[in-house]
Design an enzyme around this catalytic site. Structure first.
Site, PDB file in Angstrom:
ATOM      1  N   ASP A   1     -36.544  28.081 -35.932  1.00  0.00           N
ATOM      2  CA  ASP A   1     -36.606  26.879 -36.757  1.00  0.00           C
ATOM      3  C   ASP A   1     -35.721  26.946 -37.989  1.00  0.00           C
ATOM      4  O   ASP A   1     -35.942  26.229 -38.970  1.00  0.00           O
ATOM      5  CB  ASP A   1     -38.047  26.595 -37.170  1.00  0.00           C
ATOM      6  CG  ASP A   1     -38.677  27.752 -37.952  1.00  0.00           C
ATOM      7  OD1 ASP A   1     -38.113  28.859 -37.930  1.00  0.00           O
ATOM      8  OD2 ASP A   1     -39.728  27.527 -38.581  1.00  0.00           O
TER       9      ASP A   1
ATOM     10  N   ASP B   1     -41.981  42.978 -39.327  1.00  0.00           N
ATOM     11  CA  ASP B   1     -40.662  43.288 -39.865  1.00  0.00           C
ATOM     12  C   ASP B   1     -40.725  44.407 -40.900  1.00  0.00           C
ATOM     13  O   ASP B   1     -39.928  45.350 -40.866  1.00  0.00           O
ATOM     14  CB  ASP B   1     -40.011  42.036 -40.460  1.00  0.00           C
ATOM     15  CG  ASP B   1     -40.952  41.208 -41.330  1.00  0.00           C
ATOM     16  OD1 ASP B   1     -42.015  41.718 -41.742  1.00  0.00           O
ATOM     17  OD2 ASP B   1     -40.615  40.038 -41.607  1.00  0.00           O
TER      18      ASP B   1
END
Length: 649
Positions: free
Chosen positions: A288, A401
């Site tokens: 996105d 992450d």
């Protein structure tokens, strides 16, 4: 069968598309291998406008005076004009190239027509500019200009850029700007991996952006789309055309919903499993984002010339405010569960077209920063890292992450967040904290702390207890239950990660559905409350004697006393010390699309408070033993075999 072209590029006769979770695991696959460079290596292009009209051209080239026309690839200056490339996308991050790569000279290449001045300029770590070289051109006609610039005075900070100037009677056109370096002996093959989940239109736009710039993306060998949704990307009308445009580079995979961790890891899984080289790259990219395709050039070039393998992170620009940089580089305070902390000297929510309020200097990231980790909105991971540390944790999403970067750092692979390599992503502060994904944020942050910090359980217990009290005083009972569930599941041990988070996602959604304040309402249709009865009641600001106020609010809550029966509270004033004054508070959602209704419930507050205290005390007592369980399970959880099982391959 897979083969190679004359340049060593990988080829394939298979393009996996929409055939279930096994779509990219057949016999005929792209085999990744290094290829021979064809000329100098482009590190970035000199562009003069963005990929969308919503992006200010001043992020690429700034008109300092006079008139000029800025198109994507061409800059035209009228007489008596000055245009500067001392901009976010116009600067070459010289400090990072000097510190992390073996390159000691970069060449600015461009094609010019007309007359004018071309100046190569530089800054230092304090932002002071200097002219490195200047060239005058006169009556040029598509003349190639090359300026060689040393990377020798930038270790603590600074950048390079090009400025252009015309005098009276002069006009100048600039095009085909490239910053190039000597190539390595072999070019690493790179695959982009896009994880998507019911954002088919957004994902398709980014595939189209890559396809539209494919001729410039020399280092891009493959694009993997891991589609985990029910609204498939390949259902869109434009998919057939973009698949044709991308050809054998595109690999469209459908698989079970395993969150962001499962989607991004699929790219690592595919590339590592079909590589003839130890030096492939996988570039993670959110579905996105508003993509600047030059990001691929900048990150892959940096990786190709890095002295040693490093994780290369792209920066995030705020999509709702395209001129804002989210953060220059970030780290996490692991033991206190705080991600997204700006490192020292880092820009943070900075207006890239503005100036620093204290110094009056332009908001440029002059100082070189060492990042702790980089978000996976854009992040390049070399295959060497995967072989040394394994695959990401099956976290579903949130903290995957950070955990991976800190694990890699422990094995000698730092993370470098590269200025000028940016994508636009939805502004984080426009996302409400009181959502189901907070469960994963909390649970995974505790696991990450257990794996990679000192894991001081006294400190951790205090942090969680403070959160518990704030949520209860703020009448966020569903969020309180979310916290409790996260800690309880951490204490269950690594078995909670066995299915990649699928069951936990379903369960936390069911739990939160029982709490009315977790639901968003239209401000004119609040259940049980007349719209005209809801007036804004502003807070007095952060109290100076915060601990004293905290004790008073707790006592008042226990006694059932409040100052206001009903009121509306703006999102930025919805702090515990203000919300705790209400029986019913109608609070604006962070995304500004609706409101949440928080109602005081003494029995629920006491029940959740007691349960929360019990589980936090359990964590303090049992946490060390559970930590050992996660550390023992880490190799198996992050193994290729575990992910193969999760992918049902």
């Amino acid at each position: 069968m897979a083969g190679k072209t004359a340049t060593g590029r990988p080829t394939t006769t298979n393009r996996a598309r929409g055939n279930g979770s096994r779509a990219a695991s057949g016999k005929e696959q792209t085999t990744f291998s290094e290829h021979t460079p064809q000329g100098r290596l482009t590190t970035q292009r000199g562009l003069f406008a963005g990929p969308s009209p919503i992006v200010s051209k001043d992020l690429y080239a700034e008109i300092a005076s006079g008139e000029a026309t800025r198109k994507r690839d061409v800059l035209s200056l009228e007489e008596s004009a000055r245009v500067s490339g001392n901009t976010y996308f116009g600067r070459f991050p010289a400090s990072y190239w000097q510190r992390w790569t073996t390159v000691r000279e970069v060449r600015a290449e461009l094609v010019v027509s007309g007359s004018g001045l071309i100046a190569a300029r530089a800054s230092d770590y304090e932002g002071e500019p200097r002219t490195v070289e200047a060239r005058e051109v006169e009556d040029a006609k598509q003349e190639a200009v090359a300026i060689d610039l040393k990377l020798d005075k930038f270790l603590d900070g600074g950048a390079l850029w090009l400025d252009f100037e015309t005098e009276a009677g002069q006009r100048l056109q600039v095009e085909q700007v490239r910053w190039t370096v000597e190539p390595p002996e072999k070019i690493r093959p790179t695959a982009v991996t896009i994880c998507t989940m019911n954002r088919a239109d957004d994902c398709l736009k980014n595939l189209q952006a890559l396809a539209g710039d494919l001729s410039s993306l020399d280092t891009l060998d493959a694009i993997y789309v891991a589609d985990q949704g029910t609204d498939r990307v390949d259902s869109r009308e434009g998919f057939a055309q973009v698949a044709k445009d991308l050809g054998d580079k595109l690999h469209y995979i459908t698989q079970p919903n395993l969150g962001g961790a499962g989607g991004f890891t699929r790219g690592l899984y595919e590339v590592a499993g079909h590589s003839e080289t130890e030096h492939a790259n996988v570039l993670f990219m959110d579905d996105d984002v508003l993509l600047e395709p030059d990001l691929v050039i900048r990150m892959t070039a940096f990786s190709n010339r890095a002295a040693n393998p490093v994780i290369v992170g792209g920066q995030m620009l705020n999509l709702l405010h395209p001129h804002q940089l989210h953060v220059g580089a970030e780290y996490a305070r692991l033991n206190t569960l705080e991600p997204g902390m700006p490192v020292e000297h880092s820009l943070s929510t900075a207006d890239l077209l503005g100036v620093d309020e204290e110094t009056g200097k332009p908001n440029k990231q002059e100082r070189r920063l060492d990042a702790g980790y980089n978000g996976w909105w854009s992040c390049l991971i070399p295959a060497e890292v995967v072989r040394a540390v394994g695959y990401p944790m099956p976290f579903f999403f949130q903290w995957d992450d950070a955990e991976y970067s800190y694990r890699a750092r422990a094995h000698g692979f730092p993370t470098v967040t590269l200025p000028g390599a940016g994508v636009w992503h939805a502004d984080f502060h426009w996302k409400d904290w009181d959502e189901w994904h907070r469960y994963f944020n909390l649970r995974n942050s505790i696991i990450t702390a257990a794996l990679h910090s000192e894991f001081n359980l006294i400190v951790l217990a205090r942090v969680l207890m403070a959160q518990l009290v704030r949520y209860l005083l703020g009448m966020q009972y569903g969020l309180t239950h979310t916290l409790i569930k996260a800690v309880e599941d951490f204490l269950e041990g690594p078995e909670i990660l066995r299915d990649g988070g699928v069951a936990a996602m379903k369960e936390i959604r069911e739990i939160r559905a029982k709490y009315p304040e977790t639901k968003r309402h239209d401000p004119t249709e609040v259940p049980g409350i007349a719209s005209n009865d809801i007036g804004i009641i502003n807070g007095a600001g952060r109290p100076s004697l915060q601990r004293l106020v905290l004790v008073k609010r707790i006592v008042d809550r226990l006694r059932g006393r409040s100052r206001f029966s009903l009121g509306a509270i703006p999102m930025d004033e919805a702090s515990w010390w203000h919300v705790a004054l209400f029986d019913t508070a109608v609070v604006t959602d962070a995304n500004q699309e609706g409101v949440r209704v928080r109602k005081y419930d003494r029995d629920r507050m006491l029940e959740l408070g007691k349960r929360g205290i019990r589980v936090i005390n359990r964590l303090r007592k049992e946490g060390r033993a559970v930590q050992a369980q996660y550390k023992r399970a880490l190799p198996e959880l992050t193994s290729r075999e575990n992910w193969k099982r999760l992918y049902e391959l």
